[in-house]
Design a protein around this motif. Structure first.
Motif, mmCIF file in Angstrom:
data_model
loop_
_atom_site.group_PDB
_atom_site.id
_atom_site.type_symbol
_atom_site.label_atom_id
_atom_site.label_comp_id
_atom_site.label_asym_id
_atom_site.label_seq_id
_atom_site.Cartn_x
_atom_site.Cartn_y
_atom_site.Cartn_z
ATOM 1 N N GLN A 101 0.747 -1.191 0.260
ATOM 2 C CA GLN A 101 -0.231 -0.091 -0.302
ATOM 3 C C GLN A 101 0.654 0.908 -0.125
ATOM 4 O O GLN A 101 0.333 2.565 -0.516
ATOM 5 C CB GLN A 101 -1.059 -0.175 1.439
ATOM 6 N N SER A 102 1.829 0.925 0.783
ATOM 7 C CA SER A 102 2.882 2.301 1.212
ATOM 8 C C SER A 102 4.029 1.992 1.140
ATOM 9 O O SER A 102 4.914 1.160 1.658
ATOM 10 C CB SER A 102 2.818 3.018 2.041
ATOM 11 N N LEU A 103 4.924 2.228 -0.240
ATOM 12 C CA LEU A 103 6.754 2.050 -0.466
ATOM 13 C C LEU A 103 7.572 3.029 1.494
ATOM 14 O O LEU A 103 7.815 2.396 1.849
ATOM 15 C CB LEU A 103 7.124 2.673 -1.327
ATOM 16 N N ARG A 104 6.929 4.450 1.719
ATOM 17 C CA ARG A 104 7.788 3.922 2.711
ATOM 18 C C ARG A 104 6.991 3.923 3.683
ATOM 19 O O ARG A 104 8.137 3.346 5.136
ATOM 20 C CB ARG A 104 7.075 5.688 2.946
ATOM 21 N N ALA A 105 5.558 3.091 4.168
ATOM 22 C CA ALA A 105 5.501 2.834 5.261
ATOM 23 C C ALA A 105 5.703 1.086 5.330
ATOM 24 O O ALA A 105 6.384 0.652 6.374
ATOM 25 C CB ALA A 105 4.202 2.806 5.132
ATOM 26 N N GLY A 106 6.157 0.631 4.397
ATOM 27 C CA GLY A 106 6.760 -0.738 3.560
ATOM 28 C C GLY A 106 8.209 -0.697 4.888
ATOM 29 O O GLY A 106 9.091 -1.957 5.649
ATOM 30 N N SER A 107 8.963 0.253 3.565
ATOM 31 C CA SER A 107 10.638 0.386 4.075
ATOM 32 C C SER A 107 10.761 0.804 5.154
ATOM 33 O O SER A 107 12.073 0.460 6.156
ATOM 34 C CB SER A 107 10.453 1.829 3.220
ATOM 35 N N ALA A 108 9.575 1.975 5.824
ATOM 36 C CA ALA A 108 9.541 2.544 7.302
ATOM 37 C C ALA A 108 9.860 1.102 8.764
ATOM 38 O O ALA A 108 10.491 0.609 9.029
ATOM 39 C CB ALA A 108 8.747 2.943 7.868
ATOM 40 N N GLU A 109 8.858 0.349 7.992
ATOM 41 C CA GLU A 109 8.991 -1.530 8.933
ATOM 42 C C GLU A 109 10.121 -2.271 8.828
ATOM 43 O O GLU A 109 10.291 -2.544 9.901
ATOM 44 C CB GLU A 109 7.766 -2.054 8.398
ATOM 45 N N LEU A 110 10.409 -2.578 7.687
ATOM 46 C CA LEU A 110 11.373 -3.263 7.171
ATOM 47 C C LEU A 110 12.484 -2.572 8.293
ATOM 48 O O LEU A 110 13.380 -3.390 9.088
ATOM 49 C CB LEU A 110 11.640 -3.237 6.016
ATOM 50 N N HIS A 111 12.861 -1.205 7.981
ATOM 51 C CA HIS A 111 13.778 -0.099 8.511
ATOM 52 C C HIS A 111 14.052 -0.980 10.448
ATOM 53 O O HIS A 111 14.358 -1.342 11.223
ATOM 54 C CB HIS A 111 14.157 0.814 8.364
ATOM 55 N N ARG A 112 12.662 -0.969 11.143
ATOM 56 C CA ARG A 112 12.440 -0.822 12.410
ATOM 57 C C ARG A 112 12.855 -2.400 12.919
ATOM 58 O O ARG A 112 13.560 -2.821 13.879
ATOM 59 C CB ARG A 112 10.939 -0.727 12.511
ATOM 60 N N VAL A 113 12.602 -3.252 12.073
ATOM 61 C CA VAL A 113 12.580 -4.529 12.760
ATOM 62 C C VAL A 113 14.254 -5.659 12.541
ATOM 63 O O VAL A 113 14.198 -6.652 12.873
ATOM 64 C CB VAL A 113 11.628 -5.998 12.010
ATOM 65 N N LEU A 114 15.045 -5.159 11.033
ATOM 66 C CA LEU A 114 15.844 -4.756 10.883
ATOM 67 C C LEU A 114 17.090 -4.039 12.729
ATOM 68 O O LEU A 114 17.107 -3.310 12.704
ATOM 69 C CB LEU A 114 16.994 -3.985 9.894
ATOM 70 N N LYS A 115 18.439 -4.873 12.708
ATOM 71 C CA LYS A 115 19.265 -4.412 14.190
ATOM 72 C C LYS A 115 20.234 -3.678 13.330
ATOM 73 O O LYS A 115 20.542 -3.472 12.191
ATOM 74 C CB LYS A 115 19.948 -5.825 14.328
#
Length: 179
Positions: A101-115
């Motif tokens: 739905q959103s590249l920004r939201a998906g990218s932010a979530e991937l950033h959040r779950v990565l160390k």
């Protein structure tokens, strides 16, 4: 198409640069094509998919890995991953950005779950190619490589890159490292 998908899957997996100690997450694993290799190469693998049926099938297929704590599968969307912060070393998603739905939201979530220092790889066919395929607009959102690049950069990934194995390849990957 399967040969093209196999080449993109292999290239994306190479670009994620797994090492045996890695905790890896694959978002949108669908047919579980990459899961066997992820399980061979990483210490732990988590798969997140929007389909409960897909999650159930993977849980059954990889029951031994689940039982010994080397794998888990969850239902969820990339924009709201059902995962704790800073848990994974590597994140991979192939042929899924069209459904985000959103590249920004998906990218932010991937950033959040990565160390910190974690690596993300997104593999896909760019908009120009998808447009020629006349995919249904109500299902697919073709993505420009530079928009995916910008979404990763804006989410806080350093050194984002657009990579292609050759100029002849229609597909590509966008990579980044979590700061």
């Amino acid at each position: 198409m399967n040969r093209g998908n196999a080449r993109l899957n292999g290239y994306a997996l190479d670009q994620v640069q797994l090492v045996p100690e890695d905790r890896a997450v694959e978002v949108g694993f669908s047919g579980a094509v990459l899961l066997p290799q992820l399980l061979r190469e990483a210490a732990f693998v988590c798969g997140v998919d929007r389909s409960q049926d897909v999650v159930n099938a993977a849980s059954h297929r990889f029951a031994d890995a689940v039982r010994v704590g080397r794998a888990e599968f969850r239902t969820g969307l990339v924009e709201d991953l059902p995962l704790p912060d800073s848990t994974f070393d590597k994140a991979l998603s192939v042929h899924t950005v069209y459904f985000w739905q959103s590249l920004r939201a998906g990218s932010a979530e991937l950033h959040r779950v990565l160390k910190p220092g974690g690596r993300v790889v997104l593999g896909f066919l760019p908009k120009a190619h998808m447009d020629r395929m006349n995919m249904p607009a109500d299902i697919f959102t073709p993505r420009e490589p530079m928009r995916s690049f910008a979404a990763l950069r804006d989410a806080g990934f350093s050194d984002p890159e657009v990579r292609r194995p050759s100029t002849e390849a229609a597909w590509l990957v966008v990579t980044g490292t979590r700061r």
